[in-house]
Scaffold this active site. Sequence first.
Site, short mmCIF file in Angstrom:
data_model
loop_
_atom_site.label_atom_id
_atom_site.label_comp_id
_atom_site.label_asym_id
_atom_site.label_seq_id
_atom_site.Cartn_x
_atom_site.Cartn_y
_atom_site.Cartn_z
N ASP A 185 2.94 4.50 -8.61
CA ASP A 185 3.36 4.05 -7.28
C ASP A 185 4.65 4.81 -6.93
O ASP A 185 5.21 5.56 -7.75
CB ASP A 185 3.54 2.53 -7.21
CG ASP A 185 3.42 2.03 -5.76
OD1 ASP A 185 3.45 2.87 -4.84
OD2 ASP A 185 3.30 0.81 -5.55
C1 BGC Z 1 3.34 1.00 -2.14
C2 BGC Z 1 1.93 1.55 -2.25
C3 BGC Z 1 1.74 2.70 -1.31
C4 BGC Z 1 2.81 3.74 -1.58
C5 BGC Z 1 2.70 4.97 -0.71
C6 BGC Z 1 4.37 2.08 -2.23
O1 BGC Z 1 5.64 1.60 -1.95
O2 BGC Z 1 3.54 0.04 -3.15
O3 BGC Z 1 1.00 0.53 -1.98
O4 BGC Z 1 0.45 3.23 -1.43
O5 BGC Z 1 4.08 3.17 -1.40
O6 BGC Z 1 3.06 4.72 0.58
#
Ligand code: BGC
Length: 754
Positions: free
Chosen positions: A282
């Site tokens: 993530d």
């Molecule tokens: C979130 C994800 C997301 C990623 C990219 C993160 O902060 O937890 O769900 O896909 O950002 O935007």
Amino acid sequence: MKKMLLIVVLFTMSQIIHAQDAKMNAFIASLMSKMTVEEKIGQLNLLTPGWGIPTGSVVSTDVESKIKAGKVGGLFGVIGAEKVKQAQDIAVQQSRLKIPLLFGSDVIHGHKTTFPIPLGISCTWDTALIRQTAILAANEATADGLNWAFSPMVDIARDPRWGRVAEGSGEDPFLGSQIARAMVKGYQGNDLADKRTLLACVKHFALYGASEAGRDYNSVDMSRNRMYNEYLPPYKAAVDAGVATIMSSFNDVDGVPASGNKWLLTDLLRKDWKFNGMIVSDYTSVNEMSNHRLGDLQAVSALAIKAGLDMDMVGEGFLSTLKKSLQEKKISMADIDRACRKVLEAKYKVGLFADPYRYIDAERASKEILTPENRMMARKVATQSFVLLKNEKQTLPLKKTQRVALIGPLANDKSNMLGTWAVSGDPQMSIPVLQGVQSKTSSSTYIAYAKGSNITDDTALAKRANVFGLRVDIDKRSPDAMLEEALAIAKSSDVVVAVVGEASEMSGEAASRADITLPAAEQKLLKALYATGKPVVVVIMSGRPLVLTGSIEGAAAVLQVWHAGIEAGNAIADVLYGDVNPSGKLSMSMPYHVGQIPVYYSQKTTGRPQDLNNKFSSRYLDIPNEPLFPFGYGLSYASFEYTDLKLSANTIGREGAIKATIQLTNTSKVDGAEVVQLYIEDKVRSITPPSKELKGFQKVVLKAGESKMIEFTITNEMLKFWSAALQYDSESGEFAVHVGGNSRDLKAAGFVLK
Ligand code: BGC
């Protein structure tokens, strides 16, 4: 004969897949033989140039020069086919090996045609429709240059304080698994190389939905028993459906952050579940392991790659430290090769080596994005996602001649209905409720509008909700002046429709709330409207189940509409006026009080089950144990009666099956749809079971007065669970079957597993 044919077909298919895999492996092996260590590490680097919505405090810099130097494997948050093309040009024209980039995005509930938030979509309980939403989202996103959707989010969530409940499918593993499968199949289709399909990414692996106290990014601690039986099934369903990529979560699992957790990423995911796709972290979750106190950036980056993580989102820890770790023998070349191969395989599967521009198609984008048909689909899904919570004296549906006072801070609002994660949604294209209601009624009908109150008068909260643009617009007028205007139109109407709830950014990521009641300003407005004596229909837009105790007792009807997407206004009008009969059912319990949380239908019975006459039983002194509205609940303008639950036998063997039948009758004068739910209760088990578990459901459409026999098949498979020794099996003994229209009001029968 048929069986023979099936065997031949399966054998031929497996031969074809084998040949395709061999071709891919040979291509990638040849490419990797030309790559330097730096170029291999470069492939593991996923950046965002910050043209979308960054969700962390870091945004990638020098992206262009990094692409040229072969230091980037993919980008996300690049909005629009033109920008995607510019970036792809740099990769395939100016980098040494011309390896194309992956383009990802948070396509979470539609691309430009914004559907309701996932929590809303899950309330349709219609997996065929849900699959259609993913097909349509993939079609639009791929026309816009994208080949990777960071969806579905399948985290089981039982704490509505956690803002991200908006992004998932609620509290139940069975419903969640069905939806996970439908989404993956919808995004990926039958062929990833098809230019209308893309890589799905199931997230957040794992257990992110169980963050302590509902505070985002918080720690998770959970027994293996609960993990295997209740939280892991939707991720597993996505893997079984062939999901191509997985995103690790921010939280720790058993003391080790997911992005560096070898047990989770390798032992469970790759070895037990046979996942062979790519694992991405993530947003900066590798770096954040330092905050989790697992060491400096070099240490945590090495931990992540050794744990099985392939791609590093935004943090650049892989880029900046892996070579050093290799030289110091903290990681091996095999670790880097594995991760690099997984990234290249993902690119190969979506056909980027055959054509890096496969997903960039300006003509298709102009013809297939946000079409009237797509908008109709968004409208249909929205109508199906609404949950009718209350409808006294048949206040709803409204008559088209009634004089309506449409009141509330969300009644004529375009920016909040898209909900969280509408990265490509354009609020200017959305239909507010006022417009929807006006187009439903003739111009001579009295439809008056007043804002009535702000969403909240709390300026600090408003500021936090306005980070991505104006969502909470605090009016220049005083609250009293707004209220006065609203009461004046209410008094000259036949019925009041009050549209209240949360701004879109009051839920979603980094939007946990401790008090999940309606904001005070809206509560005050509702009370004043009730006091007029007019029937008040409350329409609630929110990204989570709110605590409505104390706010809706005076309402004649309550319709929960979540953040319903680009067609929200039309869809709400469709349901308010009865052109569509509501059929949504809650996928998450709505608490009576925040102090009960987590409150969910499958809670265990405890050794001292609630007994209101016994002080020493499991209960509260001041509030009931039960939620205000239970899981599976939702009314219709029709009424349904369940009679005559029967089982075809009262014993079942390991190989056998029994049929449960129940008569469902539409006892009303209108057609309607009902979600018939089947729950199973294990009466004796070697470990404490959930009180009951959803094991089947069917959405049934019945004409006025029609009656149908509904049938479910119960097999041994449905009785299995993970034991204390983590064996997946059933145990002989007594079971109860419960069938009905929600998790509380059920008919019961029993059988014995031999
Ligand atoms: C979130 C994800 C997301 C990623 C990219 C993160 O902060 O937890 O769900 O896909 O950002 O935007």
